[in-house]
Each structure stands twice: as C-alpha cells, then as structure tokens.
Design an enzyme around this catalytic site. Structure first.
Site, PDB file in Angstrom:
ATOM      1  N   GLU A   1       1.044  -1.170   0.025  1.00 46.96           N
ATOM      2  CA  GLU A   1      -0.037   0.109  -0.105  1.00 46.96           C
ATOM      3  C   GLU A   1       0.732   1.382  -0.057  1.00 46.96           C
ATOM      4  O   GLU A   1       0.465   2.324  -0.581  1.00 46.96           O
ATOM      5  CB  GLU A   1      -0.972  -0.091   1.187  1.00 46.96           C
TER       6      GLU A   1
ATOM      7  N   HIS B   1     -11.054  -4.966  10.913  1.00 42.67           N
ATOM      8  CA  HIS B   1     -12.087  -4.608   9.512  1.00 42.67           C
ATOM      9  C   HIS B   1     -13.186  -4.220   9.594  1.00 42.67           C
ATOM     10  O   HIS B   1     -14.003  -4.354   8.689  1.00 42.67           O
ATOM     11  CB  HIS B   1     -12.227  -6.198   8.798  1.00 42.67           C
TER      12      HIS B   1
HETATM   13  C1  LIG Z   1      -2.081  -4.299   4.836  1.00 43.26           C
HETATM   14  C2  LIG Z   1      -3.267  -5.058   4.253  1.00 43.26           C
HETATM   15  N1  LIG Z   1      -3.518  -5.166   2.939  1.00 43.26           N
HETATM   16  C3  LIG Z   1      -4.641  -5.807   2.273  1.00 43.26           C
HETATM   17  C4  LIG Z   1      -5.246  -6.638   3.172  1.00 43.26           C
HETATM   18  C5  LIG Z   1      -6.315  -7.529   2.799  1.00 43.26           C
HETATM   19  N2  LIG Z   1      -6.095  -9.213   2.238  1.00 43.26           N
HETATM   20  C6  LIG Z   1      -6.333  -9.930   3.424  1.00 43.26           C
HETATM   21  S1  LIG Z   1      -5.523 -11.319   3.151  1.00 43.26           S
HETATM   22  C7  LIG Z   1      -4.856 -10.736   1.954  1.00 43.26           C
HETATM   23  C8  LIG Z   1      -4.082 -11.671   0.730  1.00 43.26           C
HETATM   24  C9  LIG Z   1      -2.986 -12.317   1.574  1.00 43.26           C
HETATM   25  O1  LIG Z   1      -2.435 -13.258   0.803  1.00 43.26           O
HETATM   26  P1  LIG Z   1      -1.054 -13.974   1.442  1.00 43.26           P
HETATM   27  O2  LIG Z   1      -0.083 -13.111   2.372  1.00 43.26           O
HETATM   28  O3  LIG Z   1      -0.424 -14.647   0.341  1.00 43.26           O
HETATM   29  O4  LIG Z   1      -1.892 -14.893   2.605  1.00 43.26           O
HETATM   30  P2  LIG Z   1      -3.058 -15.973   2.230  1.00 43.26           P
HETATM   31  O5  LIG Z   1      -4.210 -15.317   2.265  1.00 43.26           O
HETATM   32  O6  LIG Z   1      -2.642 -16.405   0.862  1.00 43.26           O
HETATM   33  O7  LIG Z   1      -2.671 -17.017   3.358  1.00 43.26           O
HETATM   34  C10 LIG Z   1      -5.123  -9.425   1.551  1.00 43.26           C
HETATM   35  C11 LIG Z   1      -4.638  -8.702   0.380  1.00 43.26           C
HETATM   36  C12 LIG Z   1      -4.847  -6.857   4.643  1.00 43.26           C
HETATM   37  N3  LIG Z   1      -5.535  -7.633   5.279  1.00 43.26           N
HETATM   38  N4  LIG Z   1      -4.005  -6.065   5.102  1.00 43.26           N
END
Ligand SMILES: Cc1ncc(C[n+]2csc(CCOP(=O)(O)OP(=O)(O)O)c2C)c(N)n1
Ligand SMILES: [Mg+2]
Lengths: 327, 338
Positions: free
Chosen positions: B65, B134
């Site tokens: 971000e 959230h």
């Molecule tokens: C700072 C932030 N940006 C965006 C999100 C929204 N978000 C939640 S899970 C996710 C994807 C995460 O991917 P990864 O780190 O690969 O973990 P996975 O879900 O695959 O376990 C996103 C973008 C968040 N929770 N926090």
C-alpha cells in the site's frame, strides 16, 4: 530424517488441523444459506481456512516449545493448533463466546494465547515485527527461546517484511521467518505481484540463509525448520524458509474463486499433501492402516468436543464490550 | 401516454459505472489496487472495469500500500488522474505517511503550484462481525488532517454523482463507501442500497449535504449507513407524531455547516448519529458548529449517539451493543422532543 514417532505425530497433527478446518467450514455456513449473509449464523464475519497448508504448520511447530513465540496471519488456525493452542478455547473464540481466548473480542483473525505465546494479525505482514521483538526479548532475558513468524507470499511485498528481515539480521536475533507460498493473495497470483520467482532468494539481501521447499512436503519442511530453529536457539541469527504450499479452499469462505481454473482445482485435489503423506507413511510401514484410521477417529472426537464446547458456552454480556480497553 | 421506467442500481454498480464513464471521457483516469481487476474489487466498486479497459488502465497491485498509494500521488502530480483503492480503511496504517504527509500536503507545501488529483477509495464500517481490524469508519481521523476532501455517500444516486465529482476534482479525495450501503449479495439485505441512478453522467457537488427526510421537530445529522438507520428510526418516530428531519452530510470535508444550522434553526433540536468513535470526532465537530452558529435556536442541549471509545469487538452481541441502531436512534430523538 524425523523418527517414525515424529512422523506419526506430524500425521496426527495434520489430521486434526484438517478436520478442524472442515468442521469450522460446516459451522460457518450454518444460518448463511440459501441466501449467503456474512453476518448470520453461529460463526459470522470473514473466515480464512488453511486446509492444504498443514505441512507447514506441522513441520515447523514440531521443533517448538510453548515458550517459543509464534506469530501468524489472518489464516491462523493450522499454526495455532500445531503450536499447542487449546482447541476448545480457540473454537469458543471463533464462535464469539465468553469462554474463548479473548472472551469473544478477537475472533478468528485475532487469537492471542499467553500459554503458547501465540498471536496473529489481520493486517498483512504486520505480525512480523512482533516476532523480531519477541526474539529480542528472549535474548535480553537470557532465554534460548526463539520466535517464528508465519506469513503468506503476498506479505513478502509489504514493507514490514523487509524491515523485519533486516532488523532480525542486524540484531542477530533468533527468528525463523516462514513464508507460506500458496501462490495466491486473494485473486492475485504470485507471478503478477512478485518480481522474482522465489522469496527464499530475498534472504540473501538481508544476510540470512534462505531455503525453498518446493513441494508442500512435511518432511522437507521438518528438516529445513530443524536447522533454522537450532541456529536461532544457539544465537546464530534468523533464517527464511519458503514453502510452496496449497490453498485448497477459497481465500475466505464464500469466495466464488472465479479467478481459478477447473484444472487448478483438480490438480489441488490430486496433490493434497495430507493424503500423499498418509499414503507414504502407510506404504513404508511407518503407520499401520489401523493407526491411520485411528488418527482420524481420535481427531474427530477432539474436534467434536471442542465445537460442542464452543456451541454450549455462553456469549459474553453485551456491555462487556466496554471492558478490556485498558489494563 | 408514456410510462417512465426508472433504472435501479446498487451502490457498488453506481460507483463502477461512474468510474467507467469517467475513464471513457478522460484517458488520464486509471484505477489500481488489490483485487480490483479480475475480482472486480472485494466490494464490487470496480466490477467490469478490467474487461472494458484492460490491464493497463485497471491494475491489480501487490500488497504494497505504501508503494502503490504513493505511486498514485506521483502519477497524479505527473498529469494522470488515478483512482486507487485501499481495500479496508483499517489498513491505512501501513500507508499513512504517503496519504497524509504526501498526498494531502503537497499542494499546500508547494504554495498551490502542484496539484494532486487522486481519488483514494476505501471500504468502511462494521456490523457483520469482522472484528477490530476490518470494521472501522475512521473518517474523523482523516478529517482531522487538513488537505483531503472526504466523501461518504449513502445512496446509489449520490454515490455515482459524488464519484464523478471526485474524479474531476483537482484535490485528493478520500471516497469512503460503507460495505452496508453497497448492495452486495453477500451482506445482510438492505433495500436502501438499491435505488434510481440515471444512465448519463452527472456530478453532485462535494460539500453539499442533502436533506433525506424533511421534518420539523428534531434534526438528525448523520452520514453513510447511519442515514439508512436514521430514516428507519424516523419512520417509527412519525408513527408517534414526531417529525424528524434527516440530514445526510455526504461529505465530511468540506462539512456543510450551513445546512446543519439551517435545519436546527427550524427544528430547535439536534441529534448527531455516527458509526465512528465517539470522542474527538464528527459528533463533536457538528455539535460545536451548531453551538457556534445557532446556539440561541437550541431548545434543549444537543445530543449525540456514536460508537463508544472501544475497539470493535468480534462477537455479535458485543458489536451490536456498541452500534447505533434504529431503536437507539429513535430513543435518543424522542428524549430531545419530550
Ligand atoms: C495491509 C493489508 N492489505 C490488504 C489486506 C487484505 N488482504 C487480506 S488477506 C490478503 C491476501 C494475503 O495473501 P497472502 O499473504 O499470500 O496470504 P494467504 O491469504 O494466501 O494466506 C489481502 C490482500 C490486509 N488484510 N492487510
Ligand atoms: Mg498466499
């Protein structure tokens, strides 16, 4: 190579995680069908399940003790269970009950357990600095406890990832960074978000060893984690482990997953690491068929007991919302 | 005889239509953020845009971000008009420096020489058990920092017109949509989240509140999903003979103080309803404005109903206890009138 007893323990761990996740999934959809309403049912809100990622949790946590700190993510259940979190109080928290770890204040993305030094965060990569701090504290206090930070491959593009790796290395504290690469960050595949193929290569930029486990194999995870944990415990500094794992389910429950192909979904089913591992243990005589079946039966009973506890526990009083802001 | 059929849209579709129309009109407009392309935005604000405009103008970003919100500022200064999405407002923490030390301040620091026309979209609000990271609204926090306009629509019609204005504005505009007003199929159904939206582009000026219900007995000032709750409460109050006026602020910055004061001069009673934290925020600002501008017109001390000063709990009974709702709004208004 882990001992046969360790292999059987890892199998049992993976089975109980899988059954826990599948059962939470069923509970989650109670009250939400036929018209899905995220706010309804005994388990409202978002739900991120870790079915398919059991090898990472089981292989790493087999080396840990409760006094080691573990930080995890929005997808925390597998790691929490493998690190020894009480399943009943964890389930109760997921159901928002007063008997839950946080009296229902946290929910499934915010499980905190002083008994196992476990914490997690719903903000991507933001669990990582805390792990560095826990390892720093252990050193200051003369303990040989370490910290393990689990995070997704999506988190490796966040500032906190890079800052945490550099800090841990420059302070030479005992952290094991474990990247769970399930290839997806919600709908964005790793190839579209990450400039290099392997996050393990990024370890070199911070002067620490980086290992890639290419195939979601619990034994390979166990071996790599064993080295990294031993290094951290003896004051040898941090390491990074990247595991190519699998997200068998949606990003969150209710995710239509239109971004995934039918072939990928088929491939996931065919390469489910839990079933491959179980087959291998049986075929090599490490695990008798009957013992394999017994692992599922025992896990079923444990999960049912925990869910039953969660269901029958009381909700907190509504005005309890005002408690716990300050110590 | 001609029958006029009014096209109905959800708020999320109204927003994505506004963005699409502006992208068609102005090639410097582009969109980026996490899961805004293939997925169409987790809350549907960019649905269909990737198929229409392709990946050069509708960019899925890594989870970075600070990087991509900062890049939006840089691109805006260099002549583009980016729309950039922060998936949940709660995630602002990882990128706040780019937002408030850069996006919001550069125009001022440059003595007006550098323009930063970014639209920063973000989802706000709770009520569906998504927990402390959230569920927040936080517009009061952003409003405290000078330099950004803050738009918070409550209806599909307003959402489209305000988005078009936000994109055409030469300032950074924080555009905050409540998940509960979007009309999403997976949220608790909300009939007020669907409404008439004209097909042609139209702009609603930023900074003008809207009287969503005329009344003479008490003024309820609110915004976002709480407008829907206040309108429900006003229906209940009407059955008791209490005629509530509901003012939808539509933007926090600029705050339409004149509209609030004008209404209070008529009703002589003020209730401010807010889903944001109670202290040091919107409710205090609105009440202060009325005390400064219409003190002599108040028959009773002004009242406020807001989120208590606690993080947002997960468990449903805890969260519902904290949120203003139809019943508590009606009760608070009733107290002012009797
Ligand atoms: C700072 C932030 N940006 C965006 C999100 C929204 N978000 C939640 S899970 C996710 C994807 C995460 O991917 P990864 O780190 O690969 O973990 P996975 O879900 O695959 O376990 C996103 C973008 C968040 N929770 N926090
Ligand atoms: Mg991932």
């Amino acid at each position: 190579m882990p001992s046969n007893e360790t292999l059987r323990a890892m199998h049992r761990q993976m089975v109980r995680i899988r059954l826990f996740e599948e059962t939470i999934q069923q509970c989650y959809f109670e009250g939400k069908l036929p018209a899905f309403d995220i706010a309804a049912g005994p388990v409202p809100g978002e739900m991120h399940l870790a079915a398919g990622q059991e090898p990472v949790a089981a292989g790493v946590c087999a080396h840990l003790r409760p006094s080691d700190t573990v930080t995890a993510t929005h997808r925390p259940h597998h790691v929490a269970l493998a690190h020894g979190m009480d399943m009943r109080r964890m389930a109760a928290e997921i159901f928002g009950k007063d008997t839950g770890l946080g009296h229902g204040k946290g929910g499934h993305m915010h499980l905190f357990d002083p008994a196992t030094n476990f914490g997690c965060s719903g903000i991507i990569a933001e669990g990582m600095p805390g792990a560095v701090g826990a390892a720093l504290a252990a050193r200051k206090q003369g303990r040989d406890d370490i910290a393990v930070s689990f995070f997704g491959e999506g988190a490796a593009n966040q500032g906190a990832f890079h800052e945490s790796l550099n800090l841990a290395a420059v302070w030479k504290v005992g952290v094991v960074f474990v990247c769970e690469d399930n290839d997806w960050a919600i709908s964005v595949p790793k190839a579209k978000s990450t400039a290099i193929a392997s996050n393990a290569d990024r370890a070199a930029a911070y002067g620490m060893p980086g290992v890639l486990i290419p195939d979601n194999d619990p034994v390979a995870v166990y071996e790599a984690a064993g080295e990294a944990v031993a290094r951290a415990r003896r004051g040898g500094g941090p390491s990074l482990i990247e595991v190519k794992t699998q997200r068998l389910l949606g990003h969150f429950e209710g995710d239509p997953q239109l971004y995934r192909t039918a072939e990928e979904m088929e491939r996931l089913k065919a390469t489910d690491a839990l079933h491959i591992f179980e087959r291998r243990l049986v075929d090599t005589g490490v695990l008798a068929e009957a013992d394999a079946a017994e692992a599922w039966t025992a896990a079923r009973a444990e999960v049912d007991d925990a869910i039953g506890f969660a269901r029958t526990s009381p909700y907190p009083q509504p005005s309890d919302a005002l408690l716990h802001v300050f110590a | 005889m001609t029958v006029e059929t009014k096209r109905l849209l959800t708020t999320s579709k109204a927003i994505s239509e506004a963005i699409a129309q502006e992208m068609e009109r102005d090639p410097s407009v582009f969109a980026m953020g996490e899961d805004i392309g293939t997925y169409g935005g987790i809350f549907g604000a960019t649905e269909g845009l990737l198929a229409k405009f392709g990946p050069e103008r509708v960019m899925d970003t890594p989870i970075s971000e600070t990087g991509f919100i900062g890049a939006a500022t840089g691109a805006a200064i260099a002549g583009m008009r980016p729309i950039v999405e922060l998936m949940f407002v709660d995630f602002f923490g990882v990128a706040m420096d780019q937002i408030y030390n850069h996006m919001a301040k550069i125009h001022y620091e440059s003595g007006g020489n550098v323009k930063v026309p970014v639209v920063l979209t973000t989802a706000i609000g709770g009520g569906y058990s998504d927990g402390a990271q959230h569920s927040q609204t936080l517009y009061g926090l952003f409003a405290h920092l000078p330099g950004m306009k803050i738009v918070v629509p409550s209806t599909p019609y307003d959402a489209k017109g305000l988005m078009i204005s936000a994109i055409r504005d030469d300032n950074p505009v924080l555009y905050m949509f409540h998940k509960g007003v979007m009309g999403l199929g997976w949220m608790t159904p909300n009939p007020r989240a669907t409404g008439h939206v004209p097909e042609e582009p139209y702009a609603i000026p930023i900074g003008k509140a809207d009287v969503k219900r005329q009344g003479k007995d008490v003024t309820i000032v609110t915004l976002s999903l709480m407008v829907h709750r206040a309108l429900d409460a006003a229906e209940d109050l009407a059955r008791e003979g209490i005629d509530a006026e509901v003012i939808d602020l539509r933007s926090v910055i600029p705050l339409d103080r004149e509209a609030i004061i004008e209404s209070v001069r008529k009703t002589h009673r003020l209730l401010v309803v807010d889903e944001d934290y109670r202290s040091f925020g919107l409710t205090g600002e609105v009440i202060t404005s009325v005390v400064e501008g219409a003190f002599d017109h108040l028959d009773v001390p002004p009242a406020r109903l807001a989120y208590p000063d606690v993080p947002i709990p997960y468990s449903r009974p805890l969260e519902q206890f904290c949120l203003p709702n139809r019943e508590t709004i009606a009760a608070a208004a009733r107290q002012l009138v009797v």
